[in-house]
Design an enzyme around this catalytic site. Structure first.
Site, PDB file in Angstrom:
ATOM      1  N   CYS A  75       3.450  -5.713   4.772  1.00 15.08           N
ATOM      2  CA  CYS A  75       3.998  -6.411   5.944  1.00 15.08           C
ATOM      3  C   CYS A  75       5.460  -6.762   5.784  1.00 15.08           C
ATOM      4  O   CYS A  75       5.834  -7.893   6.052  1.00 15.08           O
ATOM      5  CB  CYS A  75       3.207  -7.687   6.166  1.00 15.08           C
ATOM      6  SG  CYS A  75       3.226  -8.772   4.730  1.00 15.08           S
TER       7      CYS A  75
HETATM    8  C1  SAM Z   1       0.955  -7.740   1.203  1.00 18.67           C
HETATM    9  S1  SAM Z   1       0.325  -6.975  -0.199  1.00 18.67           S
HETATM   10  C2  SAM Z   1      -1.282  -7.667  -0.288  1.00 18.67           C
HETATM   11  C3  SAM Z   1      -1.362  -8.861  -1.193  1.00 18.67           C
HETATM   12  C4  SAM Z   1      -2.739  -9.430  -1.335  1.00 18.67           C
HETATM   13  N1  SAM Z   1      -3.337  -9.756  -0.067  1.00 18.67           N
HETATM   14  C5  SAM Z   1      -2.738 -10.698  -2.201  1.00 18.67           C
HETATM   15  O1  SAM Z   1      -3.141 -11.760  -1.737  1.00 18.67           O
HETATM   16  O2  SAM Z   1      -2.344 -10.612  -3.369  1.00 18.67           O
HETATM   17  C6  SAM Z   1       0.039  -5.347   0.367  1.00 18.67           C
HETATM   18  C7  SAM Z   1      -0.565  -4.419  -0.655  1.00 18.67           C
HETATM   19  O3  SAM Z   1      -0.823  -3.160  -0.026  1.00 18.67           O
HETATM   20  C8  SAM Z   1      -0.742  -2.168  -1.034  1.00 18.67           C
HETATM   21  N2  SAM Z   1      -0.612  -0.836  -0.394  1.00 18.67           N
HETATM   22  C9  SAM Z   1       0.492  -0.270   0.159  1.00 18.67           C
HETATM   23  N3  SAM Z   1       0.196   0.954   0.628  1.00 18.67           N
HETATM   24  C10 SAM Z   1      -1.121   1.159   0.372  1.00 18.67           C
HETATM   25  C11 SAM Z   1      -2.021   2.230   0.627  1.00 18.67           C
HETATM   26  N4  SAM Z   1      -1.610   3.355   1.237  1.00 18.67           N
HETATM   27  N5  SAM Z   1      -3.295   2.119   0.227  1.00 18.67           N
HETATM   28  C12 SAM Z   1      -3.721   0.995  -0.402  1.00 18.67           C
HETATM   29  N6  SAM Z   1      -2.912  -0.048  -0.682  1.00 18.67           N
HETATM   30  C13 SAM Z   1      -1.632   0.029  -0.292  1.00 18.67           C
HETATM   31  C14 SAM Z   1       0.448  -2.605  -1.863  1.00 18.67           C
HETATM   32  O4  SAM Z   1       0.384  -2.045  -3.160  1.00 18.67           O
HETATM   33  C15 SAM Z   1       0.322  -4.132  -1.859  1.00 18.67           C
HETATM   34  O5  SAM Z   1      -0.312  -4.582  -3.020  1.00 18.67           O
END
Ligand code: SAM
Length: 452
Positions: A75
């Site tokens: 995000c």
């Molecule tokens: C905003 S963070 C989420 C953090 C989590 N909710 C927490 O409380 O720690 C978004 C996550 O999405 C992952 N992400 C990005 N692209 C992705 C994909 N194509 N598939 C799976 N995860 C992905 C990133 O590595 C990142 O850890």
């Protein structure tokens, strides 16, 4: 309730949900470093997966049959992100919606930046989720009201199959603390100015300084901390200094007092002020930026709500800060988690909005009669144990299935049915008003509940 988390990062959201009583069954993230940190600290539920490949993951999710799917799709601020970055983020927010709509757990929980609400992507994701039968509660929350000293504003969306939109808004609002949490609340709580040891006789005092020996400790003594406790030197230094610097956003103030929350955590929270800032500081800075304390990584982690025992494992400081800044602060997730569990168990009832009363009066009812209808609507909701139904006929049918309702006099039953009908009519009129406002301002999200 059994949780599957998508885009789980290092596990901030999972930790909070686990602490509030959820059972985490599986978590997915594409970043191996985040997955390793998750598995080390939350439990061995996380695995590496690219969730952009929705078709690949669907069979596994269907087999897991979770009660709730949670997640914070990536995000970066929608308004400031580059075009390419926004396109990638958009794809993943849609992936979240498509996975939820396909697996159709009873509940879902999504976290994102507030700006996402105005994006075309959320408008699309929202219609996918609505078409799949979810009632939505969309809240803007400020994390400093939910257990962390950080003025972090976020969009929280909670969905539940078959509910009316806004069904959980009053519970999320009720969970907010009246005052924002400050840095002193977190780091200063370890050095109370006074301690309370209830005296055993009137001749003795009950308030003691932390700098003197405690009275004899008895079974009933309330002792917030051992008297010998020494705060961590870094925390003591922060409290003694009283100010910190944080790189300002959009020409804002760089220096904060510890009697305020920290601004939204970013990867740069440890930085010293730049020569450019020192040369042209914000006029409202209470002290010179060069005089402020510098946050340590453990402090940054705690401001984000991670517990002291949490161990970050990575050789790259940059990765550690990225995982921290990405996270949903665990206390925030725990507060939202409690609101969900309470509703699931029928322990909380959605508030009947005050506007309902005025609406009834405008339609010609006397005040006492309007008050009576409002209280009957609340009673019907209690009989339904907090459930609301998007379709009125289902709501009435559910009410008629309640044993306590069946035992009531016919006239009371008919009054309760009528109260629910009127409430549904009022909510439909509000929904229409929101839709019109949304079209006028081209904002895609309805039923915006200002939780805090
Ligand atoms: C905003 S963070 C989420 C953090 C989590 N909710 C927490 O409380 O720690 C978004 C996550 O999405 C992952 N992400 C990005 N692209 C992705 C994909 N194509 N598939 C799976 N995860 C992905 C990133 O590595 C990142 O850890």
């Amino acid at each position: 309730m059994r949780v599957v988390e998508l885009f789980s990062g290092a596990g901030g959201m999972s930790l909070g949900l686990k602490q509030s009583g959820f059972e985490i069954v599986q978590a997915y993230d594409a970043w191996p470093v985040a997955v390793a940190n998750y598995n080390r600290n939350v439990g061995h539920h996380a695995k590496v997966a690219d969730l952009g490949e929705t078709l690949g993951i669907v069979p596994e999710l269907l087999k897991l049959a979770p009660d709730i799917i949670c997640g914070g799709p990536p995000c970066q601020d929608y308004s400031s992100a580059g075009r390419r970055e926004e396109a990638d983020n958009a794809r993943l927010t849609l992936a979240f919606a498509v996975l939820v709509a396909t697996v159709r757990p009873a509940w879902f929980l999504m976290e994102n930046v507030v700006n996402a609400m105005k994006s075309e992507t959320w408008a699309q994701a929202r219609s996918i989720l609505k078409a799949s039968g979810y009632g939505l509660t969309e809240c803007k929350i400020d994390a400093s009201r939910y257990g962390v000293p950080q003025a972090r504003r976020r969009l929280i969306v909670v969905g539940r199959i078959g509910e009316r939109d806004g069904f959980l808004a009053s519970s999320i609002a009720a969970a907010a603390a009246p005052q924002p949490m400050t840095l002193r609340d977190l780091f200063g709580a370890t050095t109370p100015a006074a301690m309370y040891f209830p005296a055993t006789s009137e001749a003795r005092r009950s308030i003691w300084s932390p700098d003197e020996p405690a009275p004899t400790i008895r079974e009933r003594s309330i002792r917030p901390l051992p008297v010998s406790y020494q705060p961590h030197p870094d925390d003591a230094a922060l409290i003694a200094n009283g100010y910190i610097y944080s790189r300002p956003v959009r020409a804002g103030r760089g220096v904060r007092s510890i009697d305020e929350p920290f601004p939204t955590m970013t990867r740069t929270a440890w930085e010293r002020p730049t020569p450019r800032y020192l040369g042209s500081p914000h006029p409202a800075d209470p002290v010179a930026a060069s005089e402020t304390a510098v946050l340590t990584i453990p402090q940054i982690s705690r401001i984000q709500g991670f517990p002291i025992w949490w161990k970050w494992e990575t050789s790259a400081k940059r990765d550690m800060l990225q995982m921290i800044a990405n996270a949903v602060p665990p206390p925030v997730a725990a507060a939202i988690g409690c609101a969900i569990l309470d509703r699931e168990a029928g322990r909380s009832i959605p508030e009947v909005q005050g506007g309902f009363l005025q609406w009834l009066v405008r339609r010609g009812r006397s005040r006492p009669s309007a008050r009576n209808v409002k209280s009957l609507a609340g009673r019907a909701r209690r009989l339904l144990r907090g459930r609301t139904f998007d379709i009125l006929a289902l709501e009435i049918a559910a009410l008629e299935g309640v044993a306590e309702f069946q035992a009531m006099r016919k006239t009371t039953q008919s009054d309760l049915r009528q109260a629910l009908r009127l409430l549904a009519e009022y909510q439909a009129s509000r929904g229409q008003k929101h839709r019109k406002q949304r079209q006028a301002s081209a904002q895609p999200s309805a039923n915006l509940a200002e939780a805090a």
